[in-house]
Each structure stands twice: as structure tokens, then as C-alpha cells.
Enzyme design. Sequence first.
Site, PDB file in Angstrom:
ATOM      1  CB  SER A   1      51.067  47.184  30.087  1.00  0.00           C
ATOM      2  OG  SER A   1      50.400  47.907  31.596  1.00  0.00           O
TER       3      SER A   1
ATOM      4  CG  HIS B   1      51.245  43.377  31.561  1.00  0.00           C
ATOM      5  ND1 HIS B   1      51.594  41.334  32.270  1.00  0.00           N
ATOM      6  CD2 HIS B   1      51.078  43.644  32.437  1.00  0.00           C
ATOM      7  CE1 HIS B   1      51.834  42.292  33.888  1.00  0.00           C
ATOM      8  NE2 HIS B   1      51.627  43.557  33.529  1.00  0.00           N
TER       9      HIS B   1
ATOM     10  CG  ASP C   1      50.033  46.126  34.831  1.00  0.00           C
ATOM     11  OD1 ASP C   1      51.125  45.269  35.185  1.00  0.00           O
ATOM     12  OD2 ASP C   1      50.526  47.247  33.754  1.00  0.00           O
TER      13      ASP C   1
ATOM     14  CG  MET D   1      49.280  48.916  40.445  1.00  0.00           C
ATOM     15  SD  MET D   1      50.965  50.196  39.488  1.00  0.00           S
ATOM     16  CE  MET D   1      51.363  49.484  38.171  1.00  0.00           C
TER      17      MET D   1
ATOM     18  CG  HIS E   1      51.796  42.446  37.485  1.00  0.00           C
ATOM     19  ND1 HIS E   1      52.530  42.373  36.806  1.00  0.00           N
ATOM     20  CD2 HIS E   1      52.615  42.027  38.774  1.00  0.00           C
ATOM     21  CE1 HIS E   1      53.950  42.489  37.702  1.00  0.00           C
ATOM     22  NE2 HIS E   1      53.714  42.366  38.458  1.00  0.00           N
TER      23      HIS E   1
ATOM     24  CG  MET F   1      52.095  44.752  40.685  1.00  0.00           C
ATOM     25  SD  MET F   1      53.130  45.761  39.571  1.00  0.00           S
ATOM     26  CE  MET F   1      51.473  46.471  38.520  1.00  0.00           C
TER      27      MET F   1
ATOM     28  CG  MET G   1      58.323  43.196  38.625  1.00  0.00           C
ATOM     29  SD  MET G   1      57.240  43.210  37.630  1.00  0.00           S
ATOM     30  CE  MET G   1      57.547  44.870  38.077  1.00  0.00           C
TER      31      MET G   1
ATOM     32  CG  ASP H   1      55.377  44.007  33.584  1.00  0.00           C
ATOM     33  OD1 ASP H   1      55.603  45.002  33.098  1.00  0.00           O
ATOM     34  OD2 ASP H   1      54.769  44.791  34.986  1.00  0.00           O
TER      35      ASP H   1
END
Length: 244
Positions: free
Chosen positions: A6, A31, A33, A35, A64, A66, A135, A174
Site C-alpha cells: 500500500s 495498491h 488507497d 480516500m 482502491h 474508498m 477488508m 486489505d
Amino acid sequence: MILSPSLLSADFSRLGEQVRALEAAGVPWLHLDIMDGAFVPNITFGAPVVKALRPCCDLFFDVHLMVEGADRYLEDFAAAGADLLVIHVEAVRHAQRALAAIRDLELKAGLALDPGTDISAVRWLAPDLDLLLIMGVNPGFSGQSFLPQTTAKVRAAREALDAWGREDVPVQVDGGVSLGNTGELVAAGADVLVSGSAFFREPDHAAGLAAFAAAADTTPETQRRPSLVAAEAWRHHASEKEGI
């Protein structure tokens, strides 16, 4: 087992160097993330950072999302160079439409489930999936403790996907992934593991990758799992969409 470190735990002052070092060490996936401070209580980065990192390496970009209403940003991340886009079933109004849109962009389509969301939420979306993300923590922050019930959920996810005729769909985990739980997660059915703080704690990326591979302790049956074989074949292919 595929390890997808990540970026959230990398050194943000030298991200370009970090991704080049990961690729040189033999890491296959990265990865990312995303957000938004709405779906999760944190804000990270968006498509411009993904776009800036894309020329630095040929890693498979595992993005990913989110974010609330992730379907609004699919084209942006496709243009930035994503290879896989994972949306949360809890954060989009029409998940099937969003998954189909990702595939129309010629990207792999993933669906993520929060800890409290049952596997049954995937039942009628399975035909549109390329990957299922379980998750291991409540999303929002790195460094959280792994929720022990996650292992049973991974096993249930693998069994359900197989029963639905989707033996080829990899299961990703994850959150809270460490050397200590890697073996049990892989045995339960995980094909792709995301690790942030646990991986970047080791400054030698090649050594960290080797440690996770050893912890996976895979059997020949696990190595031949159709879902893992499928994921291992995924590569970054530069698209004409990139840079739009």
C-alpha cells in the site's frame, strides 16, 4: 500469493523513487488507497498522483476507491493509468452499473466489502467481478489491528465464489495484513494481500517481499488455484486513455 504494497505507508516525500524501488525488488502490484473524507474519515490523494506515478514504473496499479459515488471518477482514474479499480458496495448506488462501466473502460473491476457487510451482497454481482476485496479493518487508516473474523470471511468468500461459478475471481485482503496472519489468509482462500505498515517496516523491499512469500507457505493446490493463476497473468498495458 501476490503482494500489493500500500502506497499509503510509503515515504510521500519521494514517491517516484519508492515505486521504482518496489519494481526493482520484484514487487508486481501497487495498491493505491483513494480516500475522500466522506466515505472514510481520512483524505489521501486522487487521480493526479496516480497519473504522476504511472510513468515511473510498469507495476500493476491496484486502485482502491474508498469514496462516495466512486462511479463519478472511473474515467479519471482510467486516464491516470489504473489497471484495476475497486469500488465499495456500500458507497455506490448502482454497483452493477459501476462494475460494468469499469470493464467498458478495459480495466479489471473489483468490489470491496467492509467488515460488517455479508458475502451475500456479492451474489448477484458475481458475473461482473474480476476481484473481490475483503477488508480486514474498518477502512480509513493504515496501521489498524486485524479483525480476526476476517479469516473466516475470506474462506466463506472463496467458497461462495466457487459455488457461483467464479473460481477465476481472486480474493484480496486489505487491512491489518502481517507476516503473522499471511499463512492463514492464503490457506483460507486469499490470493492477493495488501500490506502497508507491515511491509514498509522493512527498508529492503526484496527482503520484505521474500518474507511475505515465505510466510504464505503455499501448497501446490494453492498455487494452482484458478483465481491466483488468473491474477498472476494481469499486467499493466498502457492505454490510449492514459493522459486524457
